[in-house]
Design a protein around this motif. Structure first.
Motif, PDB file in Angstrom:
ATOM      1  N   PHE A 147       0.850  -1.186   0.000  1.00 37.95           N
ATOM      2  CA  PHE A 147       0.000   0.000   0.000  1.00 37.95           C
ATOM      3  C   PHE A 147       0.889   1.239   0.000  1.00 37.95           C
ATOM      4  CE2 PHE A 147      -2.175  -3.435   2.122  1.00 37.95           C
ATOM      5  CZ  PHE A 147      -3.473  -3.386   1.636  1.00 37.95           C
ATOM      6  N   CYS A 148       0.717   2.081  -0.989  1.00 33.73           N
ATOM      7  CA  CYS A 148       1.474   3.333  -1.071  1.00 33.73           C
ATOM      8  C   CYS A 148       0.471   4.479  -1.026  1.00 33.73           C
ATOM      9  CB  CYS A 148       2.283   3.383  -2.360  1.00 33.73           C
ATOM     10  SG  CYS A 148       3.188   4.930  -2.588  1.00 33.73           S
ATOM     11  N   GLN A 149       0.599   5.340  -0.029  1.00 34.30           N
ATOM     12  CA  GLN A 149      -0.389   6.395   0.178  1.00 34.30           C
ATOM     13  C   GLN A 149       0.275   7.748   0.353  1.00 34.30           C
ATOM     14  OE1 GLN A 149      -3.061   5.736   3.478  1.00 34.30           O
ATOM     15  NE2 GLN A 149      -4.517   7.262   2.737  1.00 34.30           N
ATOM     16  N   ASP A 157      -8.912  13.834  -5.616  1.00 29.95           N
ATOM     17  CA  ASP A 157      -9.726  13.696  -6.828  1.00 29.95           C
ATOM     18  C   ASP A 157      -9.426  14.781  -7.852  1.00 29.95           C
ATOM     19  OD1 ASP A 157     -11.243  11.385  -6.730  1.00 29.95           O
ATOM     20  OD2 ASP A 157     -12.720  12.255  -5.385  1.00 29.95           O
ATOM     21  N   TYR A 158      -9.412  16.038  -7.402  1.00 26.85           N
ATOM     22  CA  TYR A 158      -9.232  17.153  -8.325  1.00 26.85           C
ATOM     23  C   TYR A 158      -7.867  17.093  -9.005  1.00 26.85           C
ATOM     24  CZ  TYR A 158     -13.389  19.222  -6.221  1.00 26.85           C
ATOM     25  OH  TYR A 158     -14.666  19.445  -5.786  1.00 26.85           O
ATOM     26  N   LEU A 159      -6.854  16.746  -8.242  1.00 29.49           N
ATOM     27  CA  LEU A 159      -5.509  16.685  -8.803  1.00 29.49           C
ATOM     28  C   LEU A 159      -5.390  15.571  -9.830  1.00 29.49           C
ATOM     29  CD1 LEU A 159      -3.386  17.214  -5.569  1.00 29.49           C
ATOM     30  CD2 LEU A 159      -3.968  18.893  -7.310  1.00 29.49           C
ATOM     31  N   VAL A 160      -5.971  14.424  -9.517  1.00 25.65           N
ATOM     32  CA  VAL A 160      -5.885  13.277 -10.416  1.00 25.65           C
ATOM     33  C   VAL A 160      -6.653  13.543 -11.705  1.00 25.65           C
ATOM     34  CG1 VAL A 160      -6.490  10.852 -10.699  1.00 25.65           C
ATOM     35  CG2 VAL A 160      -5.532  11.657  -8.531  1.00 25.65           C
ATOM     36  N   HIS A 161      -7.865  14.060 -11.583  1.00 28.72           N
ATOM     37  CA  HIS A 161      -8.704  14.276 -12.758  1.00 28.72           C
ATOM     38  C   HIS A 161      -8.147  15.347 -13.685  1.00 28.72           C
ATOM     39  CE1 HIS A 161     -12.328  12.490 -10.373  1.00 28.72           C
ATOM     40  NE2 HIS A 161     -11.523  11.567 -10.854  1.00 28.72           N
ATOM     41  N   HIS A 191      -8.543   8.383  -1.374  1.00 31.86           N
ATOM     42  CA  HIS A 191      -7.587   8.313  -0.276  1.00 31.86           C
ATOM     43  C   HIS A 191      -6.143   8.472  -0.748  1.00 31.86           C
ATOM     44  CE1 HIS A 191     -11.178   6.022   1.110  1.00 31.86           C
ATOM     45  NE2 HIS A 191     -10.957   6.718   2.204  1.00 31.86           N
ATOM     46  N   CYS A 192      -5.950   8.838  -2.008  1.00 33.91           N
ATOM     47  CA  CYS A 192      -4.601   9.013  -2.559  1.00 33.91           C
ATOM     48  C   CYS A 192      -3.739   7.781  -2.292  1.00 33.91           C
ATOM     49  CB  CYS A 192      -3.930  10.248  -1.966  1.00 33.91           C
ATOM     50  SG  CYS A 192      -4.429  11.792  -2.733  1.00 33.91           S
ATOM     51  N   ILE A 193      -4.254   6.606  -2.636  1.00 36.96           N
ATOM     52  CA  ILE A 193      -3.544   5.364  -2.344  1.00 36.96           C
ATOM     53  C   ILE A 193      -3.498   4.488  -3.586  1.00 36.96           C
ATOM     54  CG2 ILE A 193      -5.634   4.202  -1.493  1.00 36.96           C
ATOM     55  CD1 ILE A 193      -3.826   2.792   0.565  1.00 36.96           C
ATOM     56  N   ILE A 194      -2.350   3.844  -3.810  1.00 36.28           N
ATOM     57  CA  ILE A 194      -2.191   2.901  -4.907  1.00 36.28           C
ATOM     58  C   ILE A 194      -1.641   1.601  -4.329  1.00 36.28           C
ATOM     59  CG2 ILE A 194       0.123   3.754  -5.510  1.00 36.28           C
ATOM     60  CD1 ILE A 194      -0.591   3.120  -8.457  1.00 36.28           C
ATOM     61  N   THR A 195      -2.262   0.479  -4.690  1.00 36.69           N
ATOM     62  CA  THR A 195      -1.851  -0.816  -4.149  1.00 36.69           C
ATOM     63  C   THR A 195      -1.242  -1.682  -5.241  1.00 36.69           C
ATOM     64  OG1 THR A 195      -4.029  -1.814  -4.538  1.00 36.69           O
ATOM     65  CG2 THR A 195      -3.660  -0.758  -2.394  1.00 36.69           C
ATOM     66  N   LEU A 196      -0.318  -2.516  -4.829  1.00 42.57           N
ATOM     67  CA  LEU A 196       0.306  -3.504  -5.707  1.00 42.57           C
ATOM     68  C   LEU A 196       0.125  -4.864  -5.055  1.00 42.57           C
ATOM     69  CD1 LEU A 196       3.821  -3.416  -7.352  1.00 42.57           C
ATOM     70  CD2 LEU A 196       3.141  -5.359  -5.953  1.00 42.57           C
ATOM     71  N   THR A 197      -0.489  -5.798  -5.773  1.00 45.64           N
ATOM     72  CA  THR A 197      -0.679  -7.157  -5.266  1.00 45.64           C
ATOM     73  C   THR A 197      -0.008  -8.138  -6.220  1.00 45.64           C
ATOM     74  OG1 THR A 197      -2.798  -6.586  -4.238  1.00 45.64           O
ATOM     75  CG2 THR A 197      -2.359  -8.921  -4.609  1.00 45.64           C
ATOM     76  N   THR A 198       0.764  -9.070  -5.656  1.00 46.56           N
ATOM     77  CA  THR A 198       1.439 -10.068  -6.472  1.00 46.56           C
ATOM     78  C   THR A 198       1.740 -11.291  -5.626  1.00 46.56           C
ATOM     79  OG1 THR A 198       3.234 -10.419  -8.068  1.00 46.56           O
ATOM     80  CG2 THR A 198       3.800  -9.299  -6.006  1.00 46.56           C
ATOM     81  N   THR A 199       2.048 -12.392  -6.287  1.00 43.84           N
ATOM     82  CA  THR A 199       2.490 -13.608  -5.604  1.00 43.84           C
ATOM     83  C   THR A 199       4.009 -13.681  -5.696  1.00 43.84           C
ATOM     84  OG1 THR A 199       0.442 -14.785  -6.126  1.00 43.84           O
ATOM     85  CG2 THR A 199       2.360 -16.121  -5.544  1.00 43.84           C
ATOM     86  N   LEU A 200       4.660 -13.824  -4.556  1.00 41.53           N
ATOM     87  CA  LEU A 200       6.117 -13.815  -4.517  1.00 41.53           C
ATOM     88  C   LEU A 200       6.701 -15.051  -5.199  1.00 41.53           C
ATOM     89  CD1 LEU A 200       6.718 -12.575  -0.861  1.00 41.53           C
ATOM     90  CD2 LEU A 200       6.997 -11.272  -2.972  1.00 41.53           C
ATOM     91  N   LEU A 201       7.792 -14.826  -5.942  1.00 39.91           N
ATOM     92  CA  LEU A 201       8.516 -15.893  -6.624  1.00 39.91           C
ATOM     93  C   LEU A 201       9.896 -16.051  -5.992  1.00 39.91           C
ATOM     94  CD1 LEU A 201       7.725 -14.853 -10.315  1.00 39.91           C
ATOM     95  CD2 LEU A 201       6.442 -16.453  -8.862  1.00 39.91           C
TER      96      LEU A 201
END
Length: 238
Positions: A147-149, A157-161, A191-201
């Motif tokens: 989770f990166c916030q 919202d306004y900044l992203v759009h 919430h100004c958050i970007i998530t990364l989900t992955t399965t570890l190798l």
């Protein structure tokens, strides 16, 4: 109710300054958690004894006085991490997400305020992982979510759009991980958050993932995670 109205007005001022790039209202500083930051004092006089720094946050009502007459208020929490620079700037060590908010420098001469306030809005980028190593063993074959916030205290919202603010996960070469189907990337502007989900190798040992923030296509700050497989096979934060 008055405090809530003041905070709403404060949010509108901040958003307006970010979108229009106007100076003299709010200067924006972006920093990653754990780093040291300098907040400029753009209305300093020749003597820092005239300088007062105050802090406002959307998390709480009221104003907190951090520096008064060039002297640090030692009765405030986190005072050990604060210091006043020779140019009257406010220095904060080991920044945390709780430090985000609006900082204002005021100048007083003979008890009277001299000139306008100077404002600096501090935005803090931070990351966390789920599951944490304290909850379960993290090892190859397990799914993890990073989770990166950006903690600013208001919706982005306004900044992203308007294509002003952009959060992304990239690899060591700077390639956006959205282009790799191995990773699931989700972004929430609320919430100004970007998530990364992955399965570890197995080959993820020493692999670096970096969350970066750009504003108007200019890199502002970034924070990284590096996978380290030890005997316990835990995911470590660098």
């Amino acid at each position: 109710m008055a405090d809530q109205c003041d905070l709403c007005l404060l949010g509108l001022i901040i958003l307006s300054s970010l979108l229009t790039g106007t100076s003299g209202v709010v200067e924006n500083v972006f920093i990653s958690s754990g780093e040291n930051v300098r907040l400029p004092c753009n209305n300093a006089l020749s003597d820092c004894k005239s300088t007062t720094w105050i802090y406002n946050s959307f998390r709480r009502s009221g104003t907190i006085e951090l520096i008064a007459g060039g002297i640090k208020n030692k009765n405030r929490e986190r005072h050990e991490r604060l210091s006043l620079g020779s140019d009257c700037s406010l220095n904060i060590k080991n920044v945390t997400k709780e430090d985000s908010g609006l900082y204002s420098s005021l100048q007083f001469v003979n008890g009277e305020q001299h000139g306008p306030d100077a404002h600096v809005y501090l935005h803090v980028l931070h990351v966390s992982v789920s599951p944490s190593s304290s909850q379960t063993e993290i090892s190859p074959g397990r799914s993890v979510t990073l989770f990166c916030q950006l903690d600013s205290g208001f919706s982005c919202d306004y900044l992203v759009h308007s294509d002003e603010l952009h959060l992304s996960w990239v690899n060591q070469a700077g390639v956006d991980l959205k282009t790799d189907s191995r990773y699931q990337i989700l972004f929430s502007s609320d919430h100004c958050i970007i998530t990364l989900t992955t399965t570890l190798l197995n080959e993820d040992d020493n692999r670096e993932w970096r969350c970066q923030l750009t504003l108007r296509n200019q890199l502002q700050t970034s924070v990284r995670y590096t996978v380290k497989y030890s005997g316990e096979k835990q995911l470590l934060l660098l």
